[in-house]
Design an enzyme around this catalytic site. Sequence first.
Site, PDB file in Angstrom:
ATOM      1  N   LYS A  14      -8.129 -12.557  -7.381  1.00  0.00           N
ATOM      2  CA  LYS A  14      -9.241 -12.596  -6.436  1.00  0.00           C
ATOM      3  C   LYS A  14     -10.355 -11.647  -6.852  1.00  0.00           C
ATOM      4  O   LYS A  14     -10.100 -10.615  -7.452  1.00  0.00           O
ATOM      5  CB  LYS A  14      -8.742 -12.146  -5.047  1.00  0.00           C
ATOM      6  CG  LYS A  14      -8.535 -13.294  -4.106  1.00  0.00           C
ATOM      7  CD  LYS A  14      -8.036 -12.861  -2.737  1.00  0.00           C
ATOM      8  CE  LYS A  14      -8.558 -11.541  -2.199  1.00  0.00           C
ATOM      9  NZ  LYS A  14      -8.229 -11.324  -0.782  1.00  0.00           N
ATOM     10  N   LYS A  38       0.806  -1.218   0.000  1.00  0.00           N
ATOM     11  CA  LYS A  38       0.000   0.000   0.000  1.00  0.00           C
ATOM     12  C   LYS A  38       0.838   1.267   0.000  1.00  0.00           C
ATOM     13  O   LYS A  38       0.342   2.334  -0.335  1.00  0.00           O
ATOM     14  CB  LYS A  38      -0.957   0.010   1.201  1.00  0.00           C
ATOM     15  CG  LYS A  38      -2.065  -1.009   1.066  1.00  0.00           C
ATOM     16  CD  LYS A  38      -3.217  -0.700   1.998  1.00  0.00           C
ATOM     17  CE  LYS A  38      -4.374  -1.641   1.678  1.00  0.00           C
ATOM     18  NZ  LYS A  38      -5.466  -1.506   2.646  1.00  0.00           N
ATOM     19  N   LYS A  75     -13.034  -5.723  -4.536  1.00  0.00           N
ATOM     20  CA  LYS A  75     -13.859  -4.512  -4.587  1.00  0.00           C
ATOM     21  C   LYS A  75     -13.058  -3.280  -4.992  1.00  0.00           C
ATOM     22  O   LYS A  75     -13.615  -2.302  -5.460  1.00  0.00           O
ATOM     23  CB  LYS A  75     -14.553  -4.276  -3.242  1.00  0.00           C
ATOM     24  CG  LYS A  75     -13.638  -3.903  -2.098  1.00  0.00           C
ATOM     25  CD  LYS A  75     -14.416  -3.706  -0.808  1.00  0.00           C
ATOM     26  CE  LYS A  75     -13.458  -3.714   0.379  1.00  0.00           C
ATOM     27  NZ  LYS A  75     -14.151  -3.813   1.659  1.00  0.00           N
TER      28      LYS A  75
END
Length: 360
Positions: free
Chosen positions: A225, A142, A228
């Site tokens: 995966k 991140k 979202k």
Amino acid sequence: MGLYRRGSRSHDFENKGRRPQAGFEKGSWEMARVFSGVQPTAEVPHLGNYIGAFRQWVALQDQHECFFCVVDLHSLTVPWDPKLLGQRSRQTAASLIASGIDPERSVLFLQSEVAEHTELSWILTCVSRMGELSRMTQFKDKSRNLERDSIGTGLYMYPVLMAADVLAYRGELVPVGDDQRQHLELMRNIAERFNRDFGETFPVPEPYIPAEGARIMALDDPTRKMDKSSDRPNNLIWMNDPPEVVRRKIARAVTDSGREVTAGSDKPAITNLLTIYAAVTDRPVAAIEREYEDKGYGDFKMGLSEALIDFLGPFRSRYLEILDDPGQLDKVLDSGAARAKEVAHQTMQSVRERIGLRRS
Ligand code: TRP
């Protein structure tokens, strides 16, 4: 609170969970204290969240003492909209209830409403090491594209707050996705270090992680995966997608070469669709393969769409029903926070005692 158990369809969700779930790393727990958390970052979960996480949480309620937490403080580690945050927290709580979390049996609450999380988090910060936090791959991922000077400290401290979440309740079993494995390892190290330095205080929590097969992959790319935060809207199905959207997304889902509807490592896309089909109908994959033995991908996709629509309908109506009665939802969350606080407060008393936070 009876409202949340009303409606025959809602029990379908609950009953699904009553069967033992296959494919999990078996813990040795008869009856454990379970803790898990979910960030309030979307209006509703997507299908991968439900199948890979919430469905297991629902099942765990039957055997264990469960604490399920909407971790709103964790969602402050990336930029957020103050006007939206509270609403997202309510929606996330409503989604959990609509998925089958029973707030009478389980403690359902918002993280920020139990101050012990942040209090314990500071104490555990002082027990953690920069070395171990810097090694977290989620942090590295991140912060990769950010200037070092501008990386949020919250992102760095994230796993310590997560440790505090679980340890505040002396949690023993922590259902999480595979991506959280490393955070769990850190949590275990912190608990062990604390126990060693200040005396036996925390059970060392065990992760409870779905096996490969329970992971739902993206509809447009079965090697990734369902996600979202992806910018590919057709990669996922939201739990409140209306029927026409479900039909369109399934119609567009990628398939594999060949035409047999069978699971296998040479057919990652069809395997993923079969996993979804099996999960939402509560049938074994083999039974679905048999049903489509003489049929092609077209029929299979049509059947899957309809199965999904049947499955999502009750979720959607319960979700809307819960949000439609904000007073009732407030009562549930107030009572959840009060029950959580009682437990966390006791833990904090022994923590304060052990580490010497006292006047004499
Ligand atoms: N980090 C978890 C996730 O993103 C959410 C979380 C926060 C959590 N606190 C927790 C999960 C405590 C388990 C236990 O999925």
